[in-house]
Design a protein around this motif. Structure first.
Motif, mmCIF file in Angstrom:
data_model
loop_
_atom_site.group_PDB
_atom_site.id
_atom_site.type_symbol
_atom_site.label_atom_id
_atom_site.label_comp_id
_atom_site.label_asym_id
_atom_site.label_seq_id
_atom_site.Cartn_x
_atom_site.Cartn_y
_atom_site.Cartn_z
ATOM 1 N N ARG A 10 0.830 -1.208 0.000
ATOM 2 C CA ARG A 10 0.000 0.000 0.000
ATOM 3 C C ARG A 10 0.863 1.257 0.000
ATOM 4 N NH1 ARG A 10 -3.141 -3.096 3.670
ATOM 5 N NH2 ARG A 10 -2.222 -1.987 5.450
ATOM 6 N N HIS A 11 1.954 1.254 0.773
ATOM 7 C CA HIS A 11 2.837 2.415 0.816
ATOM 8 C C HIS A 11 3.550 2.626 -0.513
ATOM 9 C CE1 HIS A 11 2.126 2.314 5.147
ATOM 10 N NE2 HIS A 11 2.733 3.497 5.229
ATOM 11 N N LEU A 12 3.949 1.543 -1.177
ATOM 12 C CA LEU A 12 4.598 1.683 -2.481
ATOM 13 C C LEU A 12 3.622 2.230 -3.518
ATOM 14 C CD1 LEU A 12 6.742 -1.606 -2.593
ATOM 15 C CD2 LEU A 12 7.556 0.748 -2.307
ATOM 16 N N ALA A 13 2.373 1.755 -3.450
ATOM 17 C CA ALA A 13 1.358 2.271 -4.388
ATOM 18 C C ALA A 13 1.118 3.760 -4.159
ATOM 19 C CB ALA A 13 0.055 1.491 -4.224
ATOM 20 N N ALA A 14 1.062 4.162 -2.896
ATOM 21 C CA ALA A 14 0.876 5.575 -2.578
ATOM 22 C C ALA A 14 2.062 6.406 -3.065
ATOM 23 C CB ALA A 14 0.677 5.750 -1.075
ATOM 24 N N LEU A 15 3.283 5.850 -2.933
ATOM 25 C CA LEU A 15 4.478 6.563 -3.378
ATOM 26 C C LEU A 15 4.472 6.731 -4.895
ATOM 27 C CD1 LEU A 15 7.190 7.834 -2.697
ATOM 28 C CD2 LEU A 15 8.229 5.553 -2.840
ATOM 29 N N ARG A 16 4.089 5.652 -5.625
ATOM 30 C CA ARG A 16 4.006 5.765 -7.092
ATOM 31 C C ARG A 16 2.978 6.816 -7.503
ATOM 32 N NH1 ARG A 16 4.330 0.062 -6.776
ATOM 33 N NH2 ARG A 16 2.064 -0.097 -7.066
ATOM 34 N N ALA A 17 1.830 6.814 -6.828
ATOM 35 C CA ALA A 17 0.803 7.812 -7.147
ATOM 36 C C ALA A 17 1.310 9.223 -6.877
ATOM 37 C CB ALA A 17 -0.459 7.541 -6.329
ATOM 38 N N LEU A 18 2.043 9.369 -5.764
ATOM 39 C CA LEU A 18 2.598 10.680 -5.431
ATOM 40 C C LEU A 18 3.554 11.160 -6.514
ATOM 41 C CD1 LEU A 18 3.126 13.054 -3.481
ATOM 42 C CD2 LEU A 18 4.858 11.622 -2.372
ATOM 43 N N LEU A 19 4.444 10.270 -6.971
ATOM 44 C CA LEU A 19 5.419 10.643 -7.995
ATOM 45 C C LEU A 19 4.728 11.004 -9.315
ATOM 46 C CD1 LEU A 19 8.212 7.987 -7.313
ATOM 47 C CD2 LEU A 19 8.247 10.420 -6.745
ATOM 48 N N VAL A 20 3.757 10.202 -9.727
ATOM 49 C CA VAL A 20 3.059 10.471 -10.989
ATOM 50 C C VAL A 20 2.280 11.778 -10.923
ATOM 51 C CG1 VAL A 20 1.231 9.655 -12.522
ATOM 52 C CG2 VAL A 20 2.923 8.047 -11.647
ATOM 53 N N LEU A 21 1.535 11.979 -9.838
ATOM 54 C CA LEU A 21 0.752 13.206 -9.716
ATOM 55 C C LEU A 21 1.643 14.443 -9.590
ATOM 56 C CD1 LEU A 21 -2.088 11.971 -7.338
ATOM 57 C CD2 LEU A 21 -2.275 12.503 -9.777
ATOM 58 N N THR A 22 2.803 14.278 -8.936
ATOM 59 C CA THR A 22 3.738 15.409 -8.835
ATOM 60 C C THR A 22 4.245 15.798 -10.215
ATOM 61 O OG1 THR A 22 4.432 14.770 -6.610
ATOM 62 C CG2 THR A 22 5.916 16.196 -7.850
ATOM 63 N N LEU A 23 4.592 14.805 -11.038
ATOM 64 C CA LEU A 23 5.083 15.099 -12.382
ATOM 65 C C LEU A 23 3.986 15.722 -13.259
ATOM 66 C CD1 LEU A 23 7.243 11.901 -13.093
ATOM 67 C CD2 LEU A 23 8.052 14.224 -12.663
ATOM 68 N N VAL A 24 2.773 15.169 -13.147
ATOM 69 C CA VAL A 24 1.685 15.653 -14.002
ATOM 70 C C VAL A 24 1.152 17.008 -13.528
ATOM 71 C CG1 VAL A 24 -0.653 15.194 -14.825
ATOM 72 C CG2 VAL A 24 1.029 13.351 -14.734
ATOM 73 N N LEU A 25 0.771 17.080 -12.234
ATOM 74 C CA LEU A 25 0.124 18.288 -11.731
ATOM 75 C C LEU A 25 1.113 19.340 -11.251
ATOM 76 C CD1 LEU A 25 -2.819 16.654 -9.750
ATOM 77 C CD2 LEU A 25 -2.795 17.493 -12.102
ATOM 78 N N GLY A 26 2.295 18.926 -10.824
ATOM 79 C CA GLY A 26 3.285 19.884 -10.343
ATOM 80 C C GLY A 26 4.285 20.305 -11.389
ATOM 81 N N GLY A 27 4.333 19.565 -12.519
ATOM 82 C CA GLY A 27 5.291 19.898 -13.563
ATOM 83 C C GLY A 27 4.660 20.124 -14.920
ATOM 84 N N ALA A 28 4.112 19.067 -15.481
ATOM 85 C CA ALA A 28 3.593 19.150 -16.848
ATOM 86 C C ALA A 28 2.435 20.137 -16.973
ATOM 87 C CB ALA A 28 3.151 17.754 -17.302
ATOM 88 N N TYR A 29 1.464 20.043 -16.062
ATOM 89 C CA TYR A 29 0.291 20.928 -16.166
ATOM 90 C C TYR A 29 0.661 22.407 -15.999
ATOM 91 C CZ TYR A 29 -4.216 23.068 -15.211
ATOM 92 O OH TYR A 29 -5.311 23.889 -15.237
ATOM 93 N N PRO A 30 1.435 22.815 -14.964
ATOM 94 C CA PRO A 30 1.831 24.231 -14.871
ATOM 95 C C PRO A 30 2.618 24.702 -16.091
ATOM 96 C CG PRO A 30 2.214 23.127 -12.783
ATOM 97 C CD PRO A 30 1.878 22.059 -13.772
ATOM 98 N N LEU A 31 3.504 23.855 -16.641
ATOM 99 C CA LEU A 31 4.251 24.259 -17.827
ATOM 100 C C LEU A 31 3.327 24.457 -19.019
ATOM 101 C CD1 LEU A 31 7.408 21.964 -17.537
ATOM 102 C CD2 LEU A 31 7.302 24.453 -17.243
ATOM 103 N N LEU A 32 2.339 23.561 -19.165
ATOM 104 C CA LEU A 32 1.389 23.681 -20.268
ATOM 105 C C LEU A 32 0.574 24.962 -20.152
ATOM 106 C CD1 LEU A 32 -0.141 22.552 -22.723
ATOM 107 C CD2 LEU A 32 -1.642 21.348 -21.113
ATOM 108 N N VAL A 33 0.040 25.240 -18.947
ATOM 109 C CA VAL A 33 -0.769 26.445 -18.745
ATOM 110 C C VAL A 33 0.074 27.704 -18.958
ATOM 111 C CG1 VAL A 33 -2.068 27.766 -17.048
ATOM 112 C CG2 VAL A 33 -2.388 25.295 -17.200
ATOM 113 N N THR A 34 1.302 27.687 -18.433
ATOM 114 C CA THR A 34 2.192 28.837 -18.610
ATOM 115 C C THR A 34 2.504 29.059 -20.082
ATOM 116 O OG1 THR A 34 3.192 28.476 -16.438
ATOM 117 C CG2 THR A 34 4.421 29.824 -17.998
ATOM 118 N N GLY A 35 2.757 27.979 -20.808
ATOM 119 C CA GLY A 35 3.050 28.107 -22.229
ATOM 120 C C GLY A 35 1.882 28.672 -23.012
ATOM 121 N N VAL A 36 0.673 28.163 -22.726
ATOM 122 C CA VAL A 36 -0.515 28.679 -23.414
ATOM 123 C C VAL A 36 -0.724 30.159 -23.085
ATOM 124 C CG1 VAL A 36 -3.035 28.517 -23.543
ATOM 125 C CG2 VAL A 36 -1.646 26.437 -23.540
#
Length: 291
Positions: A10-36
């Protein structure tokens, strides 16, 4: 992995979710919105900065500023912004209103010789009403018009009496915002002589009696009241028109030329029906400087 205890899985699954959401919502999404935003709304996304003719950034079209000298006095050749309660005026780190309401009408005059907790001379406190009266008087003097308005004394404080006792016919009346030895704005109220206010005396027990008077306001409301954010870059067309003769005189321009610049820098209601027309003070002053 199946051999790992369930709590570790369960902890590993939570860690994977944290990493994926950090990359998507903390990196990719802000860069996309800023670029637009940079591609589609580059001016607005970068703060709606305004440049002078020589390319120097002089402010923002969406944040007001003061047009005063080193002593805080209005520079007469420029249109003046409305008052600001944000810090010392248009401070973006202290954006706020004064949070004073229409019932704030009684001043606290400074007591001569008294000191505050920091050991500095006690300054007292001006009510919202007195601030408005003082601003109206100052604007009237600057523009060469009457600064009188309802509920204000000729010397620019709130026209407010305290009657004692609080209920029934008064036996004592004090012009609570006019500290002695000032002469009260009215000599008699309901047959009782009006006194000036003694600094340091507590008048809270008296009945508050604002006196409207018969004055009519020439100075527009936005010239004497601060906006809710303290950063409003606009003034009303009425306030701009009031200032036009003074600016024209200081610059040696025809008044009609200045009034045309006011019209050129006036924005209409949002979507054609929300809010009121406004004049962007910074853009107007830059247009004047360009000649």
């Amino acid at each position: 992995m199946d051999r790992l205890p369930s709590w570790i899985r369960r902890h590993l699954a939570a860690l994977r979710a944290l990493l994926v959401l950090t990359l998507v919502l903390g990196g990719a999404y802000p860069l996309l919105v800023t670029g637009v935003a940079q591609v589609v709304f580059s001016g607005n996304a970068n703060g709606s900065l305004v440049q002078s003719e020589d390319g120097k950034t002089v402010g923002s079209a969406i944040v007001g500023q003061n047009f005063t000298d080193a002593d805080g006095k209005p520079i007469r050749k420029y249109f003046q912004s409305r008052p600001s309660a944000a810090g010392d005026g248009y401070d973006m780190l202290a954006t706020s209103a004064s949070n004073l309401g229409p019932e704030d009408v009684v001043d606290v005059p400074p007591v001569p010789g008294a000191e505050n907790a920091a050991g500095e001379p006690e300054e007292g406190r001006q009510s919202l009403l007195t601030r408005i009266c003082a601003r109206s008087k100052a604007v009237g003097e600057l523009e060469g018009v009457s600064g009188a308005r309802p509920y204000c004394t000729p010397d620019g404080v709130g026209a407010v009496l305290k009657a004692f006792p609080a209920v029934g016919a008064p036996a004592r009346v004090v012009s609570v915002n006019q500290a002695c030895p000032a002469a009260p704005f009215v000599a008699v109220y309901q047959g009782v002589k009006v006194e000036c206010a003694e600094p340091g005396e507590d008048y809270a027990a008296g009945r508050t009696v604002p006196i409207r008077g018969d004055a009519r306001a020439t100075v527009p409301a936005d010239a004497v009241t601060a906006g809710g954010s303290g950063l409003d870059p606009h003034i009303s067309p009425a306030y701009a028109e009031l200032q036009a003769p003074r600016v024209a005189r200081e610059r040696g321009l025809p008044v009609r030329t200045v009034r045309q610049l006011i019209r050129d820098n006036t924005t209409g209601r949002s979507l054609g029906f929300m809010g009121e027309p406004g004049v962007n003070v910074l853009r107007l002053n830059l247009a004047l400087d360009r000649g």
